[in-house]
Design an enzyme around this catalytic site. Structure first.
Site, short mmCIF file in Angstrom:
data_model
loop_
_atom_site.label_atom_id
_atom_site.label_comp_id
_atom_site.label_asym_id
_atom_site.label_seq_id
_atom_site.Cartn_x
_atom_site.Cartn_y
_atom_site.Cartn_z
N ASP A 1 41.38 114.55 64.52
CA ASP A 1 41.68 115.88 63.97
C ASP A 1 41.73 116.94 65.09
O ASP A 1 40.86 117.80 65.20
CB ASP A 1 40.62 116.24 62.93
CG ASP A 1 40.99 117.46 62.10
OD1 ASP A 1 42.12 117.96 62.24
OD2 ASP A 1 40.13 117.90 61.31
N HIS B 1 44.13 119.49 61.09
CA HIS B 1 44.24 119.75 59.65
C HIS B 1 44.46 121.23 59.34
O HIS B 1 44.79 121.57 58.21
CB HIS B 1 43.03 119.20 58.88
CG HIS B 1 41.83 120.09 58.88
ND1 HIS B 1 40.78 119.90 59.73
CD2 HIS B 1 41.51 121.18 58.12
CE1 HIS B 1 39.86 120.85 59.49
NE2 HIS B 1 40.28 121.63 58.53
N SER C 1 36.82 125.72 60.35
CA SER C 1 37.62 124.60 60.84
C SER C 1 38.36 124.93 62.12
O SER C 1 38.90 126.03 62.26
CB SER C 1 38.67 124.21 59.80
OG SER C 1 38.07 123.49 58.77
#
EC number: 3.4.21.1
Length: 245
Positions: A102, A57, A195
């Site tokens: 992901d 992502h 992230s």
């Protein structure tokens, strides 16, 4: 892999809200993904001289760079390696809607030079177990308050426990699937900008990549578990991709 030349010092349960500054160089696989303007947008982990693992992502492209050996993003004097990305391998099963699978692998155009402050994390075998309650660590330059305008200069770290998927579903429901692993709800939380970075657990003295920072509370609540891509479940794709390239 997984054994830093500079030992990390974790003060027990210290985002990385409620995290603490890391010892410089003690998480040598942690990299910063930066766009062409030098803006840090995601983390990642070195798994070899040629490969970095991050979150799908994050939307990394070959115009972004991997910065290794960094601790303080406010210092120009650090001996960092700014590495160009040769190819981006996004997991074909990644879905932005469900945030499943992901994971993205980045093949570096020029290999990283391993040193005291730059080295690889261990990858788990597909059948490795990271049981609920196990204390692990997460690191990153993500926000230290969800409403902060900017991310911290110094790499942050926090210790946090693995949360079982069953318990995690009490917070997140069916959004939590078997390709995810949860951790936290312990007074710390990953936050925006973390992230793609690592959730690592120490196994037989070596730090092993259990998760990739994926998603969680939009306010980085420290009483809600954060959700990470479960690396063990994604290992078949990782091995296949590394072997073919």
């Amino acid at each position: 892999c997984g054994v830093p030349a500079i030992q990390p010092v974790l003060s027990g349960l210290a985002r990385i809200v409620n995290g603490e500054d890391a010892v410089p160089g003690s998480w040598p696989w942690q990299v910063s993904l930066q766009d062409s303007t030098g803006f840090h947008f995601c983390g990642g982990s070195l798994i070899s001289e040629d490969w970095v693992v991050t979150a799908a992502h994050c939307g990394v492209t070959t115009s972004d760079v991997v910065v290794a050996g960094e601790f303080d993003q406010g210092l120009e004097t650090e001996d960092t390696q700014v590495l160009k990305i040769g190819k981006v391998f996004k997991n074909p099963k990644f879905s932005i809607l469900t945030v499943r699978n992901d994971i993205t692998l980045l093949k570096l155009a020029t290999p990283a030079q391993f040193s005291e402050t730059v080295s690889a994390v261990c990858l788990p075998s597909a059948d490795e177990d990271f049981p609920a309650g196990m204390l692990c660590a997460t690191t990153g330059w993500g926000k230290t308050k969800y409403n902060a305008l900017k991310t911290p200069d110094k790499l942050q770290q926090a210790t946090l426990p693995i949360v079982s998927n069953t318990d995690c579903r009490k917070y997140w429901g069916s959004r939590v699937t078997d390709v995810m692993i949860c951790a936290g709800a312990s007074g710390v939380s990953s936050c925006m900008g973390d992230s793609g970075g690592p959730l690592v657990c120490q196994k037989n003295g070596a730090w092993t990549l259990a998760g990739i920072v994926s998603w969680g509370s939009s306010t980085c609540s420290t009483s809600t578990p954060a959700v990470y891509a479960r690396v063990t479940a994604l290992m078949p794709w990782v091995q296949e991709t590394l072997a073919a390239n």
